[in-house]
Design a protein around this motif. Structure first.
Motif, mmCIF file in Angstrom:
data_model
loop_
_atom_site.group_PDB
_atom_site.id
_atom_site.type_symbol
_atom_site.label_atom_id
_atom_site.label_comp_id
_atom_site.label_asym_id
_atom_site.label_seq_id
_atom_site.Cartn_x
_atom_site.Cartn_y
_atom_site.Cartn_z
ATOM 1 N N SER A 124 1.622 6.688 -8.253
ATOM 2 C CA SER A 124 1.467 7.334 -6.946
ATOM 3 C C SER A 124 -0.010 7.354 -6.578
ATOM 4 O O SER A 124 -0.892 7.221 -7.441
ATOM 5 C CB SER A 124 2.003 8.766 -6.995
ATOM 6 O OG SER A 124 1.172 9.569 -7.827
ATOM 7 N N TRP A 125 -0.276 7.540 -5.297
ATOM 8 C CA TRP A 125 -1.672 7.671 -4.878
ATOM 9 C C TRP A 125 -2.281 8.942 -5.458
ATOM 10 O O TRP A 125 -3.487 8.997 -5.722
ATOM 11 C CB TRP A 125 -1.771 7.662 -3.356
ATOM 12 C CG TRP A 125 -1.650 6.274 -2.802
ATOM 13 C CD1 TRP A 125 -0.654 5.765 -2.026
ATOM 14 C CD2 TRP A 125 -2.574 5.193 -3.010
ATOM 15 N NE1 TRP A 125 -0.887 4.446 -1.735
ATOM 16 C CE2 TRP A 125 -2.071 4.059 -2.332
ATOM 17 C CE3 TRP A 125 -3.773 5.074 -3.714
ATOM 18 C CZ2 TRP A 125 -2.714 2.830 -2.325
ATOM 19 C CZ3 TRP A 125 -4.426 3.846 -3.714
ATOM 20 C CH2 TRP A 125 -3.908 2.746 -3.030
ATOM 21 N N THR B 294 0.803 -1.227 0.000
ATOM 22 C CA THR B 294 0.000 0.000 0.000
ATOM 23 C C THR B 294 0.835 1.277 0.000
ATOM 24 O O THR B 294 0.299 2.361 -0.186
ATOM 25 C CB THR B 294 -0.922 0.016 1.227
ATOM 26 O OG1 THR B 294 -0.123 -0.123 2.417
ATOM 27 C CG2 THR B 294 -1.937 -1.125 1.158
ATOM 28 N N LYS B 295 2.131 1.153 0.215
ATOM 29 C CA LYS B 295 2.967 2.356 0.245
ATOM 30 C C LYS B 295 2.962 3.045 -1.109
ATOM 31 O O LYS B 295 2.848 4.276 -1.192
ATOM 32 C CB LYS B 295 4.406 2.004 0.653
ATOM 33 C CG LYS B 295 5.318 3.220 0.761
ATOM 34 C CD LYS B 295 6.683 2.846 1.307
ATOM 35 C CE LYS B 295 6.589 2.423 2.769
ATOM 36 N NZ LYS B 295 7.945 2.207 3.358
ATOM 37 N N GLN B 296 3.095 2.243 -2.173
ATOM 38 C CA GLN B 296 3.022 2.778 -3.531
ATOM 39 C C GLN B 296 2.139 1.849 -4.350
ATOM 40 O O GLN B 296 2.437 0.663 -4.483
ATOM 41 C CB GLN B 296 4.409 2.882 -4.177
ATOM 42 C CG GLN B 296 4.346 3.446 -5.595
ATOM 43 C CD GLN B 296 5.727 3.618 -6.218
ATOM 44 O OE1 GLN B 296 6.662 2.904 -5.860
ATOM 45 N NE2 GLN B 296 5.852 4.552 -7.130
ATOM 46 N N PRO C 103 4.379 0.903 -11.283
ATOM 47 C CA PRO C 103 4.203 1.659 -10.038
ATOM 48 C C PRO C 103 3.748 3.084 -10.354
ATOM 49 O O PRO C 103 4.268 3.731 -11.270
ATOM 50 C CB PRO C 103 5.606 1.648 -9.421
ATOM 51 C CG PRO C 103 6.310 0.500 -10.071
ATOM 52 C CD PRO C 103 5.765 0.423 -11.458
#
Length: 361
Positions: free
Chosen positions: A273-274, A237-239, A271
Motif C-alpha cells: 500500500s502507499w 499507481t493505484k497500488q 503488492p
C-alpha cells in the motif's frame, strides 16, 4: 500500454516462479559458478547443466536452434555472440530496450508470442533448446493448453534450461546481495553454446565494475546506507508493487551502498500500500520505467512518474520527494538479469554516494 502489461506480468511472475534451486554461485569459471560440468570455457563437450531442482541436462554439442522465453535470455545470448542461433522468443524486448550493439540483431529474432509462447507453437518450433527465464509458469497464452511438461519437451527433442537467477527465487535463502547468480547464468549459456570464452569476458567485466564500487564503499557504515525505494511506475499507481529481497535488483541496490526498504518482504515482487511506502520513508526513489524507445519518450515517462509522486497526497510530503531525490534509471537494467546490472550498480552508487563513487569511473 504494452510496457505496463509486461511489468504487471513480471510482478505476477514472482508468485509463479519455479521450485527449489540448489545452486549458490561461486568462483569465476568453477563448476559451482556455472552449474555446468566439462571445460565450458574452452568450448568442450559434453556439458551438463542443472535445473532449479538439480536435475541435469546433457549437451553433447552446442545448442544450435534456441528459443527464449523473454528478452532477458535473448540479450545474454546476443552478447555471447550466439544470437544467430536464436530462432524465436516470447515477451520480445521493446523498442530501445536492448543494448545498441545487439539491438539490430535482436530485432530480427522472430516473435513467437507477444507474451508467453503457446505450447504447440513452442513444441513445433524446431528448437533444440528452450531457455526459460521464470521456470514452470502457466503463461503460454490461452491457445496452447499451458506450459509443456518435461516429457513433452523431451518428445519434441527440446532441452529445457533455465536462468537460475530468476527461476529459482521461490526458495532463495534470504535476500539477494550479489550478482553471482546472474554471472552464473551467463556462464551456463556460454557453456551450452560453446561461447565460454566470451562468457568469461562478460562476467569478468561485470565483476570489475562492481568491485570498483564495493572497494570504494568498503568502509561505509550501515547508518550511511540510505533507504531506497524502486517505484515501479509501469506496474500502475493505484497500488504500488514492492521490489523484494529475492529480486535481482535487491542485489543491485545493496552493492550500490543503499538499503532496499522492502528487502524484508520474502518474494520477488509484492503488492503493498502507499501507506507502507510512506512508513518506510525512503531517502531515494528510483523512477522505474520501461524504455519507451526514444530519449524524448523516456524523458516524458520519467517526468510523469515524478509528477505523480509530487502530486499524490500520500507521497508528496515525503522528504525524498520534496528534496527531489529521484533516480531516472530504467526498469530493465535494474530488475532483469544481465550484464547491465553492473552498470546500474555504478549509477546508483554515484548518485547516492557521490563523494565516494563517480559514474563511469
Amino acid at each position: 500500454m504494452r510496457s505496463r502489461v509486461l511489468c504487471g506480468i513480471a510482478a505476477a511472475a514472482a508468485l509463479l516462479t519455479a521450485t527449489a534451486c540448489s545452486t549458490t554461485g561461486g568462483g569465476s569459471g568453477s563448476e559451482a559458478a556455472t552449474g555446468a560440468t566439462g571445460t565450458a570455457s574452452a568450448g568442450a563437450f559434453p556439458v551438463e547443466v542443472a535445473d532449479c531442482a538439480g536435475k541435469k541436462t546433457t549437451f553433447a554439442g552446442p545448442a544450435r536452434r534456441i528459443v527464449t522465453s523473454n528478452g532477458s535470455a535473448l540479450e545474454m545470448l546476443l552478447q555471447l555472440g550466439a544470437g544467430d542461433r536464436v530462432i524465436g522468443t516470447g515477451f520480445p524486448p521493446g523498442k530501445g530496450t536492448l543494448p545498441a550493439a545487439v539491438a539490430d540483431q535482436g530485432a530480427k529474432v522472430p516473435v513467437l508470442g507477444e507474451m508467453g509462447i503457446a505450447k504447440e507453437k513452442l513444441l513445433g518450433s524446431g528448437a533444440d533448446t528452450y531457455v526459460d527465464t521464470f521456470g514452470s509458469m502457466d503463461m503460454m497464452g490461452g491457445a496452447g493448453g499451458g506450459a509443456p511438461t518435461e516429457a513433452e519437451f523431451a518428445a519434441a527433442g527440446i532441452r529445457h534450461v533455465y536462468l537460475l537467477s530468476t527461476a529459482c527465487t521461490a526458495t532463495a535463502k534470504g535476500p539477494r546481495t550479489d550478482l553471482a547468480e546472474v554471472e552464473q547464468d551467463i556462464r551456463r549459456l556460454g557453456a551450452v553454446t560453446g561461447t565460454g570464452a566470451k562468457a568469461e569476458e562478460l562476467t569478468t567485466a561485470m565483476e570489475s565494475r562492481v568491485k570498483a564500487v564495493t572497494d570504494a564503499l568498503k568502509d561505509l557504515p550501515a547508518e550511511r546506507r540510505p533507504g531506497y525505494f524502486f517505484f515501479d511506475f509501469d506496474a500502475g499507481t493505484k497500488q504500488p508493487v514492492a521490489l523484494c529481497g529475492r529480486q535481482v535488483a535487491n542485489a543491485v541496490i545493496t552493492l550500490a551502498g543503499a538499503r532496499n526498504v522492502f528487502a524484508d518482504c520474502d518474494s520477488d515482487f509484492r503488492p503493498v500500500s502507499w501507506e507502507d511506502v510512506v512508513a518506510k520513508n525512503p531517502d531515494w526513489i528510483q523512477l522505474g520505467v520501461r524504455d519507451r524507445g526514444s530519449e524524448a519518450e523516456n524523458t516524458k515517462a520519467y517526468a510523469e512518474a515524478e509528477a505523480f509522486l509530487r502530486e499524490f497526497p500520500a507521497t508528496r510530503a515525503l522528504p525524498a520527494v520534496q528534496q527531489g531525490h529521484f533516480l531516472r534509471i530504467g526498469s530493465e537494467v535494474t530488475t532483469i538479469a544481465g550484464t547491465r546490472n553492473a552498470d546500474t550498480v555504478q549509477r546508483i552508487a554515484a548518485t547516492v554516494h557521490p563523494d565516494l563513487v563517480r559514474n563511469g569511473s
